[in-house]
Design an enzyme around this catalytic site. Structure first.
Site, PDB file in Angstrom:
ATOM      1  N   ASP A  32     139.125  48.881  71.071  1.00  0.00           N
ATOM      2  CA  ASP A  32     138.555  49.835  70.110  1.00  0.00           C
ATOM      3  C   ASP A  32     139.500  49.916  68.919  1.00  0.00           C
ATOM      4  O   ASP A  32     140.729  49.892  69.096  1.00  0.00           O
ATOM      5  CB  ASP A  32     138.422  51.220  70.790  1.00  0.00           C
ATOM      6  CG  ASP A  32     137.431  52.142  70.098  1.00  0.00           C
ATOM      7  OD1 ASP A  32     137.633  52.449  68.909  1.00  0.00           O
ATOM      8  OD2 ASP A  32     136.468  52.574  70.756  1.00  0.00           O
ATOM      9  N   ALA A  75     130.251  50.069  67.462  1.00  0.00           N
ATOM     10  CA  ALA A  75     129.332  49.986  66.327  1.00  0.00           C
ATOM     11  C   ALA A  75     129.440  51.273  65.547  1.00  0.00           C
ATOM     12  O   ALA A  75     129.987  52.265  66.030  1.00  0.00           O
ATOM     13  CB  ALA A  75     127.887  49.808  66.812  1.00  0.00           C
ATOM     14  N   TYR A 141     120.631  50.594  60.210  1.00  0.00           N
ATOM     15  CA  TYR A 141     121.246  50.710  61.538  1.00  0.00           C
ATOM     16  C   TYR A 141     120.413  49.970  62.593  1.00  0.00           C
ATOM     17  O   TYR A 141     120.922  49.124  63.331  1.00  0.00           O
ATOM     18  CB  TYR A 141     121.405  52.188  61.902  1.00  0.00           C
ATOM     19  CG  TYR A 141     121.732  52.425  63.359  1.00  0.00           C
ATOM     20  CD1 TYR A 141     122.923  51.951  63.912  1.00  0.00           C
ATOM     21  CD2 TYR A 141     120.840  53.106  64.185  1.00  0.00           C
ATOM     22  CE1 TYR A 141     123.212  52.156  65.248  1.00  0.00           C
ATOM     23  CE2 TYR A 141     121.134  53.326  65.523  1.00  0.00           C
ATOM     24  CZ  TYR A 141     122.313  52.840  66.059  1.00  0.00           C
ATOM     25  OH  TYR A 141     122.598  53.037  67.382  1.00  0.00           O
ATOM     26  N   ASN A 170     118.098  59.207  73.165  1.00  0.00           N
ATOM     27  CA  ASN A 170     119.151  60.083  72.625  1.00  0.00           C
ATOM     28  C   ASN A 170     120.204  60.412  73.681  1.00  0.00           C
ATOM     29  O   ASN A 170     119.934  61.225  74.573  1.00  0.00           O
ATOM     30  CB  ASN A 170     118.532  61.389  72.108  1.00  0.00           C
ATOM     31  CG  ASN A 170     117.689  61.152  70.874  1.00  0.00           C
ATOM     32  OD1 ASN A 170     116.765  60.337  70.899  1.00  0.00           O
ATOM     33  ND2 ASN A 170     118.008  61.813  69.798  1.00  0.00           N
ATOM     34  N   HIS A 189     124.599  64.972  66.168  1.00  0.00           N
ATOM     35  CA  HIS A 189     123.613  65.135  67.237  1.00  0.00           C
ATOM     36  C   HIS A 189     123.298  66.604  67.494  1.00  0.00           C
ATOM     37  O   HIS A 189     124.158  67.479  67.365  1.00  0.00           O
ATOM     38  CB  HIS A 189     124.098  64.414  68.505  1.00  0.00           C
ATOM     39  CG  HIS A 189     124.139  62.923  68.312  1.00  0.00           C
ATOM     40  ND1 HIS A 189     125.219  62.146  68.638  1.00  0.00           N
ATOM     41  CD2 HIS A 189     123.216  62.090  67.772  1.00  0.00           C
ATOM     42  CE1 HIS A 189     124.944  60.879  68.316  1.00  0.00           C
ATOM     43  NE2 HIS A 189     123.747  60.828  67.796  1.00  0.00           N
TER      44      HIS A 189
HETATM   45  N1  LIG Z   1     124.842  58.130  70.751  1.00  0.00           N
HETATM   46  C1  LIG Z   1     123.574  57.789  70.857  1.00  0.00           C
HETATM   47  O1  LIG Z   1     122.669  58.647  71.007  1.00  0.00           O
HETATM   48  C2  LIG Z   1     123.171  56.330  70.834  1.00  0.00           C
HETATM   49  C3  LIG Z   1     121.809  56.009  70.942  1.00  0.00           C
HETATM   50  C4  LIG Z   1     121.434  54.660  70.930  1.00  0.00           C
HETATM   51  C5  LIG Z   1     122.412  53.677  70.847  1.00  0.00           C
HETATM   52  N2  LIG Z   1     123.712  54.025  70.729  1.00  0.00           N
HETATM   53  C6  LIG Z   1     124.714  52.949  70.639  1.00  0.00           C
HETATM   54  O2  LIG Z   1     125.697  53.178  71.625  1.00  0.00           O
HETATM   55  C7  LIG Z   1     126.976  52.716  71.181  1.00  0.00           C
HETATM   56  C8  LIG Z   1     128.013  53.800  71.378  1.00  0.00           C
HETATM   57  O3  LIG Z   1     127.608  54.980  70.676  1.00  0.00           O
HETATM   58  P1  LIG Z   1     128.509  56.298  70.730  1.00  0.00           P
HETATM   59  O4  LIG Z   1     127.618  57.458  70.520  1.00  0.00           O
HETATM   60  O5  LIG Z   1     129.389  56.233  71.921  1.00  0.00           O
HETATM   61  O6  LIG Z   1     129.364  56.087  69.392  1.00  0.00           O
HETATM   62  P2  LIG Z   1     130.936  56.373  69.138  1.00  0.00           P
HETATM   63  O7  LIG Z   1     131.116  56.353  67.655  1.00  0.00           O
HETATM   64  O8  LIG Z   1     131.371  57.573  69.880  1.00  0.00           O
HETATM   65  O9  LIG Z   1     131.625  55.104  69.790  1.00  0.00           O
HETATM   66  C9  LIG Z   1     131.693  53.864  69.128  1.00  0.00           C
HETATM   67  C10 LIG Z   1     133.104  53.345  69.297  1.00  0.00           C
HETATM   68  O10 LIG Z   1     133.190  52.053  68.692  1.00  0.00           O
HETATM   69  C11 LIG Z   1     134.413  51.982  67.963  1.00  0.00           C
HETATM   70  N3  LIG Z   1     134.206  51.006  66.874  1.00  0.00           N
HETATM   71  C12 LIG Z   1     133.314  51.072  65.842  1.00  0.00           C
HETATM   72  N4  LIG Z   1     133.438  49.999  65.069  1.00  0.00           N
HETATM   73  C13 LIG Z   1     134.434  49.221  65.604  1.00  0.00           C
HETATM   74  C14 LIG Z   1     135.020  47.986  65.247  1.00  0.00           C
HETATM   75  N5  LIG Z   1     134.647  47.322  64.136  1.00  0.00           N
HETATM   76  N6  LIG Z   1     135.998  47.480  66.041  1.00  0.00           N
HETATM   77  C15 LIG Z   1     136.400  48.136  67.154  1.00  0.00           C
HETATM   78  N7  LIG Z   1     135.886  49.328  67.538  1.00  0.00           N
HETATM   79  C16 LIG Z   1     134.917  49.861  66.761  1.00  0.00           C
HETATM   80  C17 LIG Z   1     134.671  53.391  67.457  1.00  0.00           C
HETATM   81  O11 LIG Z   1     136.040  53.638  67.178  1.00  0.00           O
HETATM   82  C18 LIG Z   1     134.155  54.231  68.626  1.00  0.00           C
HETATM   83  O12 LIG Z   1     135.187  54.497  69.565  1.00  0.00           O
HETATM   84  C19 LIG Z   1     126.772  52.274  69.735  1.00  0.00           C
HETATM   85  O13 LIG Z   1     126.655  50.867  69.718  1.00  0.00           O
HETATM   86  C20 LIG Z   1     125.479  52.928  69.327  1.00  0.00           C
HETATM   87  O14 LIG Z   1     124.808  52.172  68.357  1.00  0.00           O
HETATM   88  C21 LIG Z   1     124.117  55.329  70.720  1.00  0.00           C
END
Ligand SMILES: NC(=O)c1ccc[n+]([C@@H]2O[C@H](COP(=O)([O-])OP(=O)(O)OC[C@H]3O[C@@H](n4cnc5c(N)ncnc54)[C@H](O)[C@@H]3O)[C@@H](O)[C@H]2O)c1
Length: 332
Positions: A32, A75, A141, A170, A189
């Site tokens: 990360d 992401a 996105y 979600n 959220h």
């Molecule tokens: N939260 C939701 O409701 C939801 C819904 C659908 C899909 N998602 C997907 O789930 C995944 C996780 O979501 P989340 O809510 O835990 O988000 P989050 O932001 O809490 O976690 C994402 C993590 O990725 C790391 N990151 C981002 N870009 C990076 C890079 N270039 N290199 C290394 N690390 C990097 C960030 O530091 C973070 O720790 C994402 O891919 C998101 O698109 C989330």
């Protein structure tokens, strides 16, 4: 023992998945760049700080850990930001992920579990949404996630990496043991925002009260983050057992309205939630919820913490203990 590289494992969902993987007997290495994650969310698991687009660094992490599977959470995910800064989103989510895939391709990694999203469907033609629903994202996105979904079969043909694409609805709630929770800045959220409003923070904005839904507010499918984590463990086991690449929705199949979220927060916290009406946001469909029969049938997945009050109560537990997020416990 299999070692799994968990990109984005210091984030919200990735940290819960890392915990579930450990509990299931896997070795875990978190990768990360901490752009949105928290060192504390790694909760003692090995953390390599690096960017997913840095091919050499990802490859080094794979070689040093001996990982044979990757779960890819890393992401950016803020839809309005992706509309304002599409190139940044393509760079991080598409180019970055291609960097990780390039690092994986010649290595011993055989399984790849990808965090996708219901945003790949765009404006739903019908609900509930199953995996055969056309994919037509309406923001950058969703497009970045679909671009990677489309790249993965090519990676498999060329390099034999099988993948599961999990399209979450979600994500909500927190680790029932209170160790991990949701800490986004800014928080986008609705459940953490409603919890914050119940503690005297900014009033919750309710975007649109004139939707064609029973109470006029949007309906969404809130899936508990530990149920999501369990879906990942099941997806990995399936791939390890020789399962073919596949795409699954992950949702509870039960839509809840924003007003129901507010009522659940008031019930759980025993406090009122201040809220105010705000205009509809462009691109917010009235109703979004999953048909999740495929993952139930094929992976035996079942949401175990699907009640909205359970989701809110687990989130409240964590937020009450960490009112300012990770590493900053409440005084009492
Ligand atoms: N939260 C939701 O409701 C939801 C819904 C659908 C899909 N998602 C997907 O789930 C995944 C996780 O979501 P989340 O809510 O835990 O988000 P989050 O932001 O809490 O976690 C994402 C993590 O990725 C790391 N990151 C981002 N870009 C990076 C890079 N270039 N290199 C290394 N690390 C990097 C960030 O530091 C973070 O720790 C994402 O891919 C998101 O698109 C989330």
């Amino acid at each position: 023992m299999t070692t799994v590289l968990v990109t984005g494992g210091a984030g919200y969902i990735g940290s819960h998945a890392a915990k579930a993987l450990r509990a299931a007997g896997y070795d875990v290495v978190i990768y990360d760049n901490l752009s949105a994650g928290h060192r504390e969310a790694a909760h003692g698991l090995p953390l390599v700080e690096g960017d997913i687009g840095d091919v050499a660094e990802v490859r080094r992490a794979i070689r040093q850990s001996g990982a044979t599977a990757v779960m890819h959470f890393a992401a950016w995910l803020v839809v309005p930001d992706s509309v304002r800064d599409p190139l940044g989103y393509y760079r991080n989510n598409v180019s970055g992920t291609l960097g990780t895939l390039e690092a994986i391709a010649p290595e011993a990694v055989q399984q790849f579990v990808f965090s996708s999203t219901c945003a790949v469907y765009g404006e739903p033609r019908e609900t509930p949404i199953d995996e055969t629903h056309p994919t037509a994202p309406i923001n950058a996105y969703g497009q970045t996630k679909l671009a990677i979904e489309h790249a993965l079969p090519h990676l498999e043909r060329a390099h034999g990496v099988r993948s599961v694409r999990l399209r979450y609805f979600n994500a909500a709630g927190a680790d029932p043991e209170g160790e991990l929770g949701e800490d986004h800045t800014p928080e986008i959220h609705v459940i953490p925002r409603a919890l914050d409003a119940s503690r005297g923070g900014a009033p919750l904005e309710v975007f649109g009260e004139d939707y064609p839904t029973p109470d006029g507010t949007c309906l969404r499918d809130y899936v508990h983050v530990t149920d999501l984590a369990d879906a990942h463990v099941r997806a990995l086991r399936y791939l390890e057992g020789g399962g073919a690449s596949a795409t699954y929705n992950v949702g509870t199949e039960r839509p809840s309205s924003v007003r129901e979220v507010i009522a659940a927060v008031e019930q759980v916290t025993g406090r009122g939630v201040a809220w105010r009406s705000a205009p509809r946001r462009p691109g917010d469909p009235a109703v979004l919820y999953a048909a999740a029969g495929k993952i139930r049938r094929e992976l035996g997945w079942q949401p175990r913490r699907a009640e909205l009050t359970t989701i809110v109560s687990d989130a409240w537990n964590w937020h009450a203990k960490h009112p300012r997020g990770f590493g900053r416990q409440a005084a009492r």
